[in-house]
Design a protein around this motif. Structure first.
Motif, PDB file in Angstrom:
ATOM      1  N   LEU A 104       3.365  -4.541   0.940  1.00 59.71           N
ATOM      2  CA  LEU A 104       2.929  -5.810   1.334  1.00 59.71           C
ATOM      3  C   LEU A 104       1.247  -6.032   1.510  1.00 59.71           C
ATOM      4  CD1 LEU A 104       3.550  -8.668   2.216  1.00 59.71           C
ATOM      5  CD2 LEU A 104       4.262  -7.738   4.352  1.00 59.71           C
ATOM      6  N   GLY A 105       0.736  -4.882   2.224  1.00 62.74           N
ATOM      7  CA  GLY A 105      -0.523  -5.128   2.174  1.00 62.74           C
ATOM      8  C   GLY A 105      -1.544  -5.005   0.790  1.00 62.74           C
ATOM      9  N   THR A 106      -1.026  -4.342   0.149  1.00 64.67           N
ATOM     10  CA  THR A 106      -1.649  -4.229  -1.198  1.00 64.67           C
ATOM     11  C   THR A 106      -1.698  -5.947  -1.855  1.00 64.67           C
ATOM     12  OG1 THR A 106      -0.860  -2.257  -1.593  1.00 64.67           O
ATOM     13  CG2 THR A 106      -1.663  -3.566  -3.678  1.00 64.67           C
ATOM     14  N   GLY A 107      -0.420  -6.422  -1.778  1.00 67.24           N
ATOM     15  CA  GLY A 107      -0.639  -7.804  -2.013  1.00 67.24           C
ATOM     16  C   GLY A 107      -1.690  -8.964  -1.406  1.00 67.24           C
ATOM     17  N   LEU A 108      -1.560  -8.592   0.002  1.00 69.53           N
ATOM     18  CA  LEU A 108      -2.229  -9.424   0.988  1.00 69.53           C
ATOM     19  C   LEU A 108      -3.664  -9.245   0.791  1.00 69.53           C
ATOM     20  CD1 LEU A 108       0.030  -9.091   4.201  1.00 69.53           C
ATOM     21  CD2 LEU A 108      -0.325 -11.032   2.894  1.00 69.53           C
ATOM     22  N   ILE A 109      -4.206  -8.244   0.844  1.00 68.07           N
ATOM     23  CA  ILE A 109      -5.527  -8.014   0.659  1.00 68.07           C
ATOM     24  C   ILE A 109      -6.159  -8.641  -0.706  1.00 68.07           C
ATOM     25  CG2 ILE A 109      -5.709  -5.690  -0.608  1.00 68.07           C
ATOM     26  CD1 ILE A 109      -7.952  -4.979   1.542  1.00 68.07           C
ATOM     27  N   SER A 110      -5.248  -8.525  -1.808  1.00 66.81           N
ATOM     28  CA  SER A 110      -5.575  -9.243  -3.141  1.00 66.81           C
ATOM     29  C   SER A 110      -5.763 -10.718  -2.683  1.00 66.81           C
ATOM     30  CB  SER A 110      -4.672  -9.057  -4.122  1.00 66.81           C
ATOM     31  OG  SER A 110      -5.025  -9.486  -5.350  1.00 66.81           O
ATOM     32  N   PHE A 129      -7.526  -0.655  -5.386  1.00 73.03           N
ATOM     33  CA  PHE A 129      -8.465   0.433  -4.464  1.00 73.03           C
ATOM     34  C   PHE A 129      -7.484   0.613  -3.120  1.00 73.03           C
ATOM     35  CE2 PHE A 129     -12.434  -0.230  -6.677  1.00 73.03           C
ATOM     36  CZ  PHE A 129     -12.559   1.271  -6.780  1.00 73.03           C
ATOM     37  N   TYR A 130      -6.763  -0.374  -2.609  1.00 73.25           N
ATOM     38  CA  TYR A 130      -5.991  -0.265  -1.409  1.00 73.25           C
ATOM     39  C   TYR A 130      -4.730   0.383  -1.916  1.00 73.25           C
ATOM     40  CZ  TYR A 130      -3.285  -2.026   2.435  1.00 73.25           C
ATOM     41  OH  TYR A 130      -2.781  -2.078   4.088  1.00 73.25           O
ATOM     42  N   ALA A 131      -4.356   0.144  -3.112  1.00 74.32           N
ATOM     43  CA  ALA A 131      -2.970   0.878  -3.382  1.00 74.32           C
ATOM     44  C   ALA A 131      -3.318   2.484  -3.621  1.00 74.32           C
ATOM     45  CB  ALA A 131      -2.409   0.229  -4.747  1.00 74.32           C
ATOM     46  N   LEU A 132      -4.592   2.662  -3.912  1.00 74.98           N
ATOM     47  CA  LEU A 132      -4.718   4.199  -4.155  1.00 74.98           C
ATOM     48  C   LEU A 132      -5.272   4.950  -3.045  1.00 74.98           C
ATOM     49  CD1 LEU A 132      -6.356   3.885  -7.713  1.00 74.98           C
ATOM     50  CD2 LEU A 132      -3.940   4.587  -7.156  1.00 74.98           C
ATOM     51  N   SER A 133      -5.480   4.186  -2.017  1.00 76.90           N
ATOM     52  CA  SER A 133      -6.163   4.688  -0.653  1.00 76.90           C
ATOM     53  C   SER A 133      -5.323   5.924  -0.191  1.00 76.90           C
ATOM     54  CB  SER A 133      -6.354   3.580   0.255  1.00 76.90           C
ATOM     55  OG  SER A 133      -6.832   3.979   1.570  1.00 76.90           O
ATOM     56  N   PRO A 134      -6.186   7.029  -0.179  1.00 71.97           N
ATOM     57  CA  PRO A 134      -5.640   8.373   0.582  1.00 71.97           C
ATOM     58  C   PRO A 134      -4.978   7.933   1.845  1.00 71.97           C
ATOM     59  CG  PRO A 134      -7.538   8.799  -0.591  1.00 71.97           C
ATOM     60  CD  PRO A 134      -7.692   7.397  -0.588  1.00 71.97           C
ATOM     61  N   TRP A 135      -5.798   7.362   2.715  1.00 68.93           N
ATOM     62  CA  TRP A 135      -5.065   7.036   4.191  1.00 68.93           C
ATOM     63  C   TRP A 135      -4.285   6.146   4.114  1.00 68.93           C
ATOM     64  CZ3 TRP A 135      -9.115   5.328   8.373  1.00 68.93           C
ATOM     65  CH2 TRP A 135      -9.015   5.967   9.664  1.00 68.93           C
ATOM     66  N   GLY A 136      -4.303   5.041   3.302  1.00 73.43           N
ATOM     67  CA  GLY A 136      -3.329   4.155   3.423  1.00 73.43           C
ATOM     68  C   GLY A 136      -1.881   4.712   2.952  1.00 73.43           C
TER      69      GLY A 136
END
Length: 306
Positions: A104-110, A129-136
């Motif tokens: 959901l966060g991936t879609g929201l930040i887009s 970048f959000y989808a691939l974020s190691p921390w995320g």
């Protein structure tokens, strides 16, 4: 032409969302290898709320509850209730909410990127970048409360930018129940938004009751946890930055340099050090922070190409 571009953008966004889901869901019950104490507590608290409506200490649907030597807000355990009801007390039940929060966060930040810049490529890149974020990915896989806080915050910001100020105020208020940091961060950020978008000040009318209610709940229960968010009364800090030097026999108190070893200088130095550490290459790319439960271990929170 516009319709074709929208279709392509939607197609690529769906691909990115699927990728975000797979990276967070693959072998979810095995990686990380075991549940950490926070996961175990949140899962059992969700089970307790589901079956009795009370926390582990007998409090009826509290805003905050006592955990291992500290306090936690009720947001993540509440979100775990449906998955615990479906899967029981299991690794999957306790981790699946974080997966969906990450997607959901991936879609929201887009969406936020599109609202700000009206650029399809930027919206897709930021989602990637959000989808691939190691921390995320890591924090999503352990259903950490920071993922819930960030997702609710992104939802609040997106709704605010889209113009629905009353719903935005509601979501900003709900962010206060996700993580203690948002009790400090959200009011400051929302104040900045109101300063920029003055005509949307009515969002405060919805947010302020949440702030007062949640604040009262924290004051009644877990004020110590909020106090620990700051460093102004940290005994360890004062010892290492002040008292250790003042008690050094090689430098008596009559030494003029001792006048510089005060609480205020020590705290100021630590604040500056903490701020700069967040931007250090070691933290970002090599090893991350010091917390073992929230650390990737082998490398930092970002990829080198970031």
């Amino acid at each position: 032409i516009i319709k074709n571009k929208m279709k392509r953008t939607t197609f690529f966004l769906i691909i990115i969302l699927i990728l975000s889901f797979l990276l967070r869901f693959y072998r979810l019950d095995q990686i990380p290898g075991s549940l950490n104490p926070d996961e175990k507590f949140n899962g059992y608290l969700a089970y307790s709320l589901l079956t009795t409506g009370k926390d582990l200490w007998g409090n009826f649907w509290p805003l905050t509850t006592r955990t291992f030597g500290s306090w936690t807000l009720i947001g993540m355990p509440l979100l775990m209730i449906p998955s615990v009801a479906i899967f029981g007390l299991s690794e999957m039940a306790e981790r699946i909410p974080g997966v969906f929060l990450g997607v959901l966060g991936t879609g929201l930040i887009s969406w936020i990127s599109w609202l700000l810049f009206k650029n399809r490529r930027a919206a897709l890149l930021v989602a990637l970048f959000y989808a691939l974020s190691p921390w995320g990915i890591f924090l999503s896989r352990i259903s950490h409360e920071t993922v819930l806080g960030l997702t609710v915050f992104l939802l609040s910001l997106g709704v605010f930018l889209s113009g629905n100020i009353f719903l935005a105020g509601l979501f900003f208020g709900l962010s206060l129940l996700t993580h203690y940091a948002y009790f400090i961060f959200t009011p400051l950020f929302l104040t900045g938004l109101i300063f920029i978008y003055r005509q949307r000040w009515k969002a405060l009318l919805i947010f302020l009751p949440f702030f007062l209610v949640v604040g009262l709940g924290i004051l009644r229960g877990s004020i110590g946890e909020v106090k620990d968010l700051g460093i102004f009364d940290s005994r360890d800090l004062i010892y290492w930055r002040v008292e250790r030097f003042r008690n050094d026999q090689a430098h008596p108190l009559s030494d003029p340099l001792m006048k510089f070893h005060t609480k205020y200088l020590g705290i100021g130095y630590q604040l500056a050090q903490n701020y700069l550490a967040v931007f250090s290459p070691s933290y970002l790319f090599d090893k991350g922070g010091e917390g073992l439960f929230h650390n990737l271990g082998l490398y930092g929170v970002l990829y080198l190409f970031d």
